[in-house]
Write a protein that holds these residues in place. Structure first.
Motif, PDB file in Angstrom:
ATOM      1  N   THR A 293      -2.126  15.737   0.228  1.00  0.00           N
ATOM      2  CA  THR A 293      -0.751  15.580  -0.242  1.00  0.00           C
ATOM      3  C   THR A 293       0.229  15.854   0.893  1.00  0.00           C
ATOM      4  OG1 THR A 293      -0.825  17.881  -1.038  1.00  0.00           O
ATOM      5  CG2 THR A 293      -1.118  16.130  -2.671  1.00  0.00           C
ATOM      6  N   LEU A 294       1.376  15.223   0.809  1.00  0.00           N
ATOM      7  CA  LEU A 294       2.532  15.572   1.634  1.00  0.00           C
ATOM      8  C   LEU A 294       3.542  16.265   0.726  1.00  0.00           C
ATOM      9  CD1 LEU A 294       3.083  12.408   3.853  1.00  0.00           C
ATOM     10  CD2 LEU A 294       2.265  14.648   4.606  1.00  0.00           C
ATOM     11  N   TYR A 295       4.031  17.417   1.188  1.00  0.00           N
ATOM     12  CA  TYR A 295       5.005  18.183   0.410  1.00  0.00           C
ATOM     13  C   TYR A 295       6.397  17.610   0.635  1.00  0.00           C
ATOM     14  CZ  TYR A 295       8.116  22.082  -0.787  1.00  0.00           C
ATOM     15  OH  TYR A 295       9.130  22.851  -1.301  1.00  0.00           O
ATOM     16  N   VAL A 296       7.102  17.337  -0.469  1.00  0.00           N
ATOM     17  CA  VAL A 296       8.473  16.837  -0.430  1.00  0.00           C
ATOM     18  C   VAL A 296       9.388  17.955  -0.930  1.00  0.00           C
ATOM     19  CG1 VAL A 296      10.028  14.984  -1.106  1.00  0.00           C
ATOM     20  CG2 VAL A 296       7.555  14.566  -1.057  1.00  0.00           C
ATOM     21  N   PRO A 297      10.131  18.636  -0.059  1.00  0.00           N
ATOM     22  CA  PRO A 297      11.003  19.726  -0.522  1.00  0.00           C
ATOM     23  C   PRO A 297      12.093  19.207  -1.454  1.00  0.00           C
ATOM     24  CG  PRO A 297      10.738  19.746   1.887  1.00  0.00           C
ATOM     25  CD  PRO A 297      10.200  18.448   1.397  1.00  0.00           C
ATOM     26  N   ALA A 298      12.397  19.979  -2.463  1.00  0.00           N
ATOM     27  CA  ALA A 298      13.409  19.564  -3.438  1.00  0.00           C
ATOM     28  C   ALA A 298      14.737  19.173  -2.782  1.00  0.00           C
ATOM     29  CB  ALA A 298      13.623  20.678  -4.465  1.00  0.00           C
ATOM     30  N   PRO A 299      15.231  19.902  -1.755  1.00  0.00           N
ATOM     31  CA  PRO A 299      16.522  19.520  -1.176  1.00  0.00           C
ATOM     32  C   PRO A 299      16.534  18.145  -0.510  1.00  0.00           C
ATOM     33  CG  PRO A 299      15.950  21.782  -0.587  1.00  0.00           C
ATOM     34  CD  PRO A 299      14.726  21.171  -1.201  1.00  0.00           C
ATOM     35  N   VAL A 300      15.354  17.572  -0.249  1.00  0.00           N
ATOM     36  CA  VAL A 300      15.266  16.239   0.333  1.00  0.00           C
ATOM     37  C   VAL A 300      15.512  15.174  -0.735  1.00  0.00           C
ATOM     38  CG1 VAL A 300      13.619  14.583   1.345  1.00  0.00           C
ATOM     39  CG2 VAL A 300      13.774  16.917   2.233  1.00  0.00           C
ATOM     40  N   THR A 301      15.239  15.508  -1.994  1.00  0.00           N
ATOM     41  CA  THR A 301      15.369  14.560  -3.101  1.00  0.00           C
ATOM     42  C   THR A 301      16.747  14.693  -3.760  1.00  0.00           C
ATOM     43  OG1 THR A 301      14.520  16.050  -4.813  1.00  0.00           O
ATOM     44  CG2 THR A 301      12.905  14.838  -3.497  1.00  0.00           C
ATOM     45  N   ARG A 302      16.999  13.808  -4.716  1.00  0.00           N
ATOM     46  CA  ARG A 302      18.280  13.844  -5.424  1.00  0.00           C
ATOM     47  C   ARG A 302      18.133  13.229  -6.806  1.00  0.00           C
ATOM     48  NH1 ARG A 302      19.686  10.311  -0.717  1.00  0.00           N
ATOM     49  NH2 ARG A 302      19.136   8.181  -1.276  1.00  0.00           N
ATOM     50  N   ALA A 303      19.031  13.603  -7.685  1.00  0.00           N
ATOM     51  CA  ALA A 303      19.064  12.976  -9.004  1.00  0.00           C
ATOM     52  C   ALA A 303      19.429  11.509  -8.826  1.00  0.00           C
ATOM     53  CB  ALA A 303      20.073  13.676  -9.899  1.00  0.00           C
TER      54      ALA A 303
END
Length: 581
Positions: A540-550
């Motif tokens: 898996t590659l970890y995707v930090p929450a602050p990189v994503t958006r609603a």
């Protein structure tokens, strides 16, 4: 103001014995919007101190600059440590190892003719002085006697495993003191007599690095330092992972027993790691002890907090043991909850070799230029030589491929030469077709005698003994791929760029499953998550929450080889791979 001193048997904080219970947390391996969360969880485990390295190569990718923007804001990080009521240990190197590319040394150092790394060599000393002065301009005002959190600073890093140049160590001390650092200075070495002897310097407090047999290791350290507090500056509570091997772990019971031995005798400790984080982008290092072994993107390290910042069984065991010797808050961190699970379709958009003009800068020459000649620090370089009238013929690299070479003839893939397999020859099937080679730097060696080596195609390149000349070398900036308009681009054989979109109700940690893919890189909303490779162990590659958006999010993939399933599958948590039984 408080003051930390080296006592006869203890660290003394404001004159009172103080047992340092610290954890390594590298700000550059954690998204800055998650720093406060990780620091708070360290305090909840019972830690009173946070330790961090400082990566010279990340802060100063070119000489004369010192970048402190976004995730490199060391001042912000240290102030967050202070806001949590904790102290800080800063280890600026200049060499840090840390399983980090080039051990933290910037590649531009290698372009200085005659430079000698980690020695009292004038050119190297001049460069590192500029760097340390920039670091200490941030650290000095944040020392404990000025109201800040920093109460220890380390000189170099496990130097006894590399050299014994006392003049060099003394010069580091001089630069450090002249830059206004007044707190105690330390060294660190493995508890081996020769390493301790070579890495020591009068006036510096010696600490050790180990992960087991604590009583025995402290005894060896005490033989070289009869007085002063005992400290394990790197308590190895886990280990790092390399591509193609199993996921390394240490048992909770063994690590906890070793920790108890340290604390029982009043020793101080720094967990390496408390929280490992991630080698985002192309920052991972590599080892080479006869075989080149690059490290994976995950730096989970089997630490008390996992790669995504969630408490593990070790966290709770260590917290219980620490509570026997120091106060621990009643509050517990929240346990991990499953991440959103969904799939996103991916569409092949362009062939990488057709984008050279968009992301590359060409340089003609009589040989394939090394990364150093191209001033390319990491990533990819593309080489092309004119057609050869020999078929079949054998392509040979004179010395070594560093590190993975994808070979094409007129855009058609013909094979791979891999450094980790000691490959440097390949049969060419086509007559009168240009020879093209895409080279990936898989990570610069971070430890040992191959530190600071050049990258690219090393040595003369021949076909059936006939040298190839008239080369064009492209330095590629693949981080520009997410910015490109890929509509209408051509699709051919070889490495491809794919993209897709997915919707989220709110920003969230995500885990991208990559085991059905080949080898490459992934960006989410322009953020480079790092490398994937079917060799594992990491899946898996970890995707930090602050990189994503609603709302809408975009994913871009550079696939160098082939995907079994060209879709992005997001799973509920980390998949770090098979452990060794």
């Amino acid at each position: 103001m408080p003051e930390l001193k080296i006592g006869e048997k203890d660290f003394l904080l404001d004159g009172e014995p103080f047992q340092i219970i610290s954890g390594a947390l590298h700000y550059f391996r954690v998204h800055p919007d998650q720093w406060a969360d990780r620091i708070h969880k360290a305090r909840l485990m019972g830690l009173n101190t946070i330790e961090t390295y400082v990566p010279w190569n990340l802060h100063a990718p070119t000489r004369g600059e010192f970048d402190t923007s976004a995730g490199l804001d060391l001042e912000r990080f240290l102030k967050l440590v202070a806001a949590e009521g904790m102290h800080a240990i800063v280890r600026p190197g200049p060499y840090i190892c840390a399983e980090w590319s080039n051990g933290g040394l910037p590649p531009w150092l290698l372009r200085i003719e005659g430079v000698e790394l980690r020695r009292a060599e004038p050119q190297y000393l001049s460069a590192l002085t500029e760097y340390l002065q920039a670091v200490y301009q941030i650290v000095a005002p944040l020392q404990v006697d000025r109201g800040g959190p920093v109460f220890l600073v380390q000189i170099e890093n496990e130097y006894g495993a590399y050299g014994s140049d006392k003049e060099y160590l003394a010069e580091l001390v001089r630069v450090t003191r002249e830059a206004g650092i007044t707190v105690p200075l330390t060294t660190i070495d493995q508890p081996d007599p020769q390493m301790l002897e070579d890495g020591r310097l009068d006036g510096l407090h010696m600490t050790a690095s180990f992960g087991s047999r604590s009583t025995e290791r402290f005894k060896t350290l005490r033989e070289f330092q009869p007085t002063g507090p005992l400290m394990c500056m790197e308590f190895w509570d886990g280990w790092f992972d390399s591509w193609g091997f199993h996921h390394h772990t240490t048992t909770v019971e063994d690590s906890d027993t070793a920790l108890d031995e340290i604390l029982r005798v009043g020793g101080s400790v720094n967990f390496y790691m408390f929280h490992g984080g991630t080698n985002f982008g192309m920052t991972n290092g590599a080892n080479d002890k006869g075989a080149y072994v690059p490290l994976v993107t995950s730096y989970d390290y089997d630490a008390p907090l996992d790669e995504a910042g969630n408490p593990t069984a070790k966290y709770h065991a260590f917290r219980k043991t620490i509570a026997k010797y120091a106060p621990v808050l009643d509050e517990l961190p929240a346990e991990a909850t499953p991440a959103p699970v969904f799939d996103a379709s991916l569409t092949p958009r362009a062939s990488l070799l057709d984008l050279l003009g968009e992301i590359g800068e060409a340089r003609p020459g009589d040989h394939p230029a090394t990364y150093e000649e191209l001033e390319q620090d990491t990533g990819f370089v593309f080489y092309q030589a004119p057609a050869v009238d020999i078929a079949p013929g054998t392509l040979r690299i004179g010395e070594e491929v560093r590190d993975r070479a994808y070979v094409f003839q007129d855009g058609i893939p013909v094979g791979i030469m891999a450094r980790d397999a000691h490959e440097r020859a390949l049969a060419l099937p086509l007559l009168a077709s240009p020879v093209q080679i895409l080279v990936e730097d898989q990570g610069r060696v971070n430890y040992g005698p191959r530190l600071g080596e050049a990258k690219g195609l090393i040595g003369e390149v021949t076909v059936d003994g006939i040298p190839l000349t008239d080369w064009t070398s492209w330095r590629l900036d693949v981080d520009r791929l997410p910015e490109l308009d890929l509509e209408g681009c051509s699709l051919n054989l070889g490495p491809q760029v794919l993209d897709g979109e997915f919707e989220l109700a709110e920003a969230a940690d995500l885990f991208l499953e990559t085991s059905a893919w080949g080898k490459g890189l992934v960006w989410v909303n322009g953020f480079n998550l790092g490398r994937y490779w079917r060799k594992g162990p990491t899946q898996t590659l970890y995707v930090p929450a602050p990189v994503t958006r609603a709302g809408r999010n975009r994913i871009v993939v550079l696939e160098l080889e082939a995907m079994a399933h060209p879709s992005a599958q997001f799973v509920d948590g980390l998949r770090l791979g098979q452990i060794e039984f």
